[in-house]
Design a protein around this motif. Sequence first.
Motif, mmCIF file in Angstrom:
data_model
loop_
_atom_site.group_PDB
_atom_site.id
_atom_site.type_symbol
_atom_site.label_atom_id
_atom_site.label_comp_id
_atom_site.label_asym_id
_atom_site.label_seq_id
_atom_site.Cartn_x
_atom_site.Cartn_y
_atom_site.Cartn_z
ATOM 1 N N SER A 823 24.318 -26.499 13.296
ATOM 2 C CA SER A 823 24.038 -27.992 12.578
ATOM 3 C C SER A 823 24.993 -28.939 12.831
ATOM 4 O O SER A 823 26.369 -28.849 12.686
ATOM 5 C CB SER A 823 23.997 -27.467 11.054
ATOM 6 N N TYR A 824 24.507 -30.365 12.779
ATOM 7 C CA TYR A 824 25.446 -31.631 12.583
ATOM 8 C C TYR A 824 24.089 -32.228 12.398
ATOM 9 O O TYR A 824 23.758 -33.255 13.474
ATOM 10 C CB TYR A 824 26.136 -31.768 13.877
ATOM 11 N N PRO A 825 24.106 -32.936 11.100
ATOM 12 C CA PRO A 825 22.835 -33.802 10.919
ATOM 13 C C PRO A 825 22.909 -35.001 11.716
ATOM 14 O O PRO A 825 23.844 -35.635 12.116
ATOM 15 C CB PRO A 825 23.204 -33.999 9.462
ATOM 16 N N MET A 826 21.668 -35.390 12.089
ATOM 17 C CA MET A 826 21.687 -36.621 12.941
ATOM 18 C C MET A 826 21.701 -37.861 12.044
ATOM 19 O O MET A 826 21.657 -37.948 10.777
ATOM 20 C CB MET A 826 20.048 -36.659 13.401
ATOM 21 N N THR A 827 22.198 -38.876 12.772
ATOM 22 C CA THR A 827 22.567 -40.117 12.013
ATOM 23 C C THR A 827 21.248 -40.707 11.074
ATOM 24 O O THR A 827 20.098 -40.442 11.839
ATOM 25 C CB THR A 827 22.864 -41.358 12.914
ATOM 26 N N ASP A 828 21.286 -41.109 9.929
ATOM 27 C CA ASP A 828 20.110 -41.614 9.329
ATOM 28 C C ASP A 828 20.560 -42.432 8.432
ATOM 29 O O ASP A 828 21.579 -43.144 8.464
ATOM 30 C CB ASP A 828 19.567 -40.309 8.345
ATOM 31 N N ALA A 829 19.908 -42.752 7.150
ATOM 32 C CA ALA A 829 20.031 -44.189 6.594
ATOM 33 C C ALA A 829 21.213 -43.911 5.540
ATOM 34 O O ALA A 829 21.915 -44.651 4.816
ATOM 35 C CB ALA A 829 18.821 -44.504 5.598
ATOM 36 N N PRO A 851 32.124 -46.042 9.189
ATOM 37 C CA PRO A 851 30.941 -46.214 8.222
ATOM 38 C C PRO A 851 30.244 -44.651 8.050
ATOM 39 O O PRO A 851 29.744 -44.608 7.084
ATOM 40 C CB PRO A 851 29.964 -47.028 9.173
ATOM 41 N N ASP A 852 30.603 -43.845 9.221
ATOM 42 C CA ASP A 852 29.709 -42.738 9.162
ATOM 43 C C ASP A 852 30.401 -41.711 9.765
ATOM 44 O O ASP A 852 31.448 -41.919 10.499
ATOM 45 C CB ASP A 852 28.115 -43.126 9.488
ATOM 46 N N ASP A 853 29.690 -40.468 9.879
ATOM 47 C CA ASP A 853 30.030 -39.369 10.617
ATOM 48 C C ASP A 853 28.839 -38.844 11.525
ATOM 49 O O ASP A 853 27.957 -38.197 11.244
ATOM 50 C CB ASP A 853 30.225 -38.052 9.838
ATOM 51 N N PRO A 854 28.390 -40.017 12.397
ATOM 52 C CA PRO A 854 27.250 -39.905 13.277
ATOM 53 C C PRO A 854 27.010 -38.891 14.198
ATOM 54 O O PRO A 854 27.887 -38.641 14.681
ATOM 55 C CB PRO A 854 27.100 -41.310 13.718
ATOM 56 N N ALA A 855 25.504 -38.638 14.617
ATOM 57 C CA ALA A 855 25.452 -37.890 15.687
ATOM 58 C C ALA A 855 23.931 -38.290 16.330
ATOM 59 O O ALA A 855 22.943 -38.023 15.488
ATOM 60 C CB ALA A 855 25.373 -36.405 15.536
ATOM 61 N N ASP A 856 23.827 -38.861 17.583
ATOM 62 C CA ASP A 856 22.488 -39.437 17.898
ATOM 63 C C ASP A 856 22.556 -39.501 19.428
ATOM 64 O O ASP A 856 23.874 -38.732 19.817
ATOM 65 C CB ASP A 856 22.003 -40.377 17.312
ATOM 66 N N HIS A 873 27.769 -27.272 19.639
ATOM 67 C CA HIS A 873 29.106 -27.374 18.840
ATOM 68 C C HIS A 873 29.123 -28.834 18.638
ATOM 69 O O HIS A 873 29.776 -29.565 19.483
ATOM 70 C CB HIS A 873 30.156 -26.735 19.686
ATOM 71 N N GLU A 874 28.700 -29.383 17.779
ATOM 72 C CA GLU A 874 28.879 -30.571 16.975
ATOM 73 C C GLU A 874 28.333 -31.671 18.081
ATOM 74 O O GLU A 874 28.684 -32.600 18.369
ATOM 75 C CB GLU A 874 30.260 -31.018 16.786
ATOM 76 N N ALA A 875 27.158 -31.172 18.643
ATOM 77 C CA ALA A 875 26.457 -31.927 19.746
ATOM 78 C C ALA A 875 25.938 -33.295 19.186
ATOM 79 O O ALA A 875 25.579 -33.572 17.976
ATOM 80 C CB ALA A 875 25.178 -31.130 20.162
ATOM 81 N N GLY A 876 26.091 -34.225 19.835
ATOM 82 C CA GLY A 876 25.715 -35.730 19.562
ATOM 83 C C GLY A 876 26.666 -36.237 18.694
ATOM 84 O O GLY A 876 26.512 -37.547 18.530
ATOM 85 N N SER A 877 27.853 -35.843 18.263
ATOM 86 C CA SER A 877 28.645 -36.439 17.535
ATOM 87 C C SER A 877 29.409 -37.416 18.288
ATOM 88 O O SER A 877 29.755 -37.371 19.390
ATOM 89 C CB SER A 877 29.615 -35.483 16.687
ATOM 90 N N TYR A 878 29.667 -38.395 17.503
ATOM 91 C CA TYR A 878 30.546 -39.544 17.994
ATOM 92 C C TYR A 878 31.299 -40.284 17.127
ATOM 93 O O TYR A 878 30.986 -40.359 15.627
ATOM 94 C CB TYR A 878 29.746 -40.458 19.098
ATOM 95 N N GLY A 879 32.156 -41.254 17.385
ATOM 96 C CA GLY A 879 32.760 -42.126 16.781
ATOM 97 C C GLY A 879 32.764 -43.616 17.087
ATOM 98 O O GLY A 879 31.861 -44.111 17.678
#
Length: 932
Positions: A823-829, A851-856, A873-879
């Motif tokens: 799990s690593y929730p996708m960026t949303d509102a 602003p966020d802990d995004p992943a997309d 493993h925290e796929a798609g996460s970025y800063g």
Amino acid sequence: MENYMKNFIFTLTMVICSSMVYGQGIPLAEHPRPDFERAEWMNLNGQWAFTFDGAAAVNAIAGNTENGFEQKILVPFPWGSKLSGVEYTADKGDESKYNKGYYARSISIPEGWKGKRIFLVVGAADWDTQAWIDGRPLGRHRGGYTPFEFELTEAAKFGLPQNIFLSVDDTPSNQRLYGKQGYGDARGIWQTVYLEARGENYFEYIHFSPDIDRSTVRVEAKLKNLPAKKAKIIINFKNGEQAAYSYEIKGKAAKSQLQQFEIKLDGQHLWDLDDPYLYEIAATLVEGDKNSDEVNTYFGQRKISVANLPNSDYPYIALNNKPIYVQATLDQSYHPEGFYTFPSDDFMRDEILLSKRLGLNANRIHIKVEIPRKLYWADRLGLLIMADTPNFWGEPDEAARQDWEYCMRNQLQRDYNHPSIFAWVNFNETWGLFTTIDQKRAYRTETQEWVRKMYHETKAADPTRLVEDNSACNNDHVESDLNTWHGYFPGYRWRAVIEDAVKNTYPGSTWNYIGGNKQQAGVPMLNSECGNVWGYKGSTGDVDYTWDYHIMINEFRSHPLCAGWLYTEHHDVINEWNGYVRYDRSPKIDGLDELVPGMSLADFHSPYYIATQGELCRDANPGSKVEIPLFASFMTDKYPGILHLEIGLNGYDALGNEVARRLSPINLTFKPFMNESISPIVLEAPKETGVYTVGIQLKNSEGVVLGRNFALLRVKGGSKPDYAAKAEIVTFDPSKFSDAKWSLKQWNVLDKLKVNGAGSGYFEYSVPWPAGLKKADIESAVLVFEASAKELFTKDTEGIDSPGGVDYMLGGGAEHRSKNVNSYPMTDATLFPSYVKVTINGAVCGEQYLPDDPADHRGVLSWHSQPRDNTLHEAGSYGYLIKAIVPVEALAEGQALNVRIETPAGVNGGLAIYGKDFGRYPLDPTIIINKK
């Protein structure tokens, strides 16, 4: 970003609509059946008296009073749902007290309806319904998904108040259809209830079967009684397409309730996805010199068949004799506050518009008989529908089969006129078809033959559509118009999966069939459920879906023998988080427009698609030759004009600065339904270390963008950018901190490619002074690094492991969001913000909001670094790229730099620092020292 804002505003409107209070006035006030509507009707939705107390209800019904009905319920929302106003939490062992509910309300039948037959119509109620008027029994109905009615004529007191009572028993049983009500039980009434006036004789149904090849439509009308003498049926075209058609009932037809005739259409106007034209009809039954019944309905003049993709022998589903490449989504058709029932007609319209906006051409309504008004919007707006019949969860005994057969027959009768429906799906994944023998499940030959029989019965009842015996995930078709299969895989497995399906698809093949049955000629092969939701170990989709989706779509579009695909799913549900939007229909943010300007998810579904083949992100040596194969997938015969591909390279170098350049365009010649390899992109990789997007835009000579796509390059070992040739570059590994303290937890990802701190706290680094550097030579300095907030998910809490033994199909695991290791929730509102403060040698260099802990899709490096071991493993996460100015006066020549990156106490949003092989930017934390 502009596209994102448009999508956000659109979806936010949907959310606001769904959050309105519908207790005021009549909820769902529109006529529930635009396809079968009489003028004289009265909507009974709204507040009814309600109770679970059976003894009190029985006494109240006998006394013709609402006394004893101590609650209020908002009809037509099922009890237990928030919108119903009757929510409950059953204690263990006490669930049975909520199995049966009783309804009561007062009605007044209009005096103007005198001389008519009066009916109480219930759109759907689950499961065993009984009705009374003024304490007088009206009848009983068993079934949970299709409409039924009770006649009130003999008990009617026109113009006076009367009391209606209903009881609905929804005691659980594996012998009844249930579908996926584990997402929220559709208990009791869940579709509109209304009164209706009819003549002595009336239409039970009226069906229109178009024949576009002959420009005709066949009409089949079932009357309640035998027609009177001098009876006729008049078909009036309400929009004036042609003169009214009058059919006289005479001869043998006068001795039958079933009337059939054919109408020639003048200049027929076809229904299709771009022009979903509806013939609006007023059908009148005339007996003698008076109108006995009149129904407003409609039909779409269209044809569903199978045709080969041009220039191939690949069978495709065809609309109006042209092949359709199916790009569909699985629509669970659930609402978080109404379960099976949507809060408004606008909401149902927007469900269809969401699919249209995404560029899809079909929804599969999953394991539910859909609400007619939602089907109406699919008809009106032009979206194809695959319609499932719900399943039972027990074994296929006689009682279970009877409930299923009753539902299927009534579903077909009710929904026959909806042009959007192109296929009936009788069963799904063999649910309810297994029998336990010696403690093992078996799909018995006897059951297979019953499934075959139901396939043929469905075909006979509706020869205008395709029929699927079983949407197969166990390679167990028996006989079907569609050879479908399910697949849930990581992106890197899709090429092999589709190639295997293609290799095994040919007439006579036994692949995907059971019991010695074989593939037949002329049966399209397509996917009917796909995605990455179940593709990773125990995953329920709580991740960025777009990366694997991108790879999957490239592969599907590169293999045209596969006639389409169906993504799981339209929206999240309580225990699956892989929808295009959240369960409340708020948006997920994919970030595609920041990789290729203007790109959105709809570009993956363009009829003019250019697939980038090979790895989505490939490693390249600095300055090396790179070749990216391309495949043109043009699933249309509509001439777009003279075509060319505009190609650009953009990205970030090792200091986080943007790089952009244009490459030579590629000219294309359009051919209808062209599916072939075209000239590849050939380029020289940048000489500088970085991560780069090779973006393509398919344009015509007028500059209209018909489609976008991209591939990615990761260049390592390159040179320093020219603009930094004289700078001193000092990098440090984010995992090599000298000290770290966090209030909740600190941990690292994938061999320390990313470091995480949850709550408040800091990472501290001791960075050696560069050899030979004189402080007097320093003009300026800046610290550059990538960082985000860091939410502490359940899976990251000590002692939590992936849950097991959960029946997700029945709604289990709703509490397990972010428990799964992937799990690593996708960026949303919904944002999870934090704050970062940077000091060097005690001097404050800068502070910045995170602003966020995004992943997309923007987390390119996080995806590229994933091991191919069926876990994420925290796929798609970025800063976010942080640039903190370093005060030169704070530096001490020859002494190590003490770098502290922290989230101050009280903020508690956490902090993640990304290394050069994780996140979005290809850099470790870097100090750039500019010399004088």
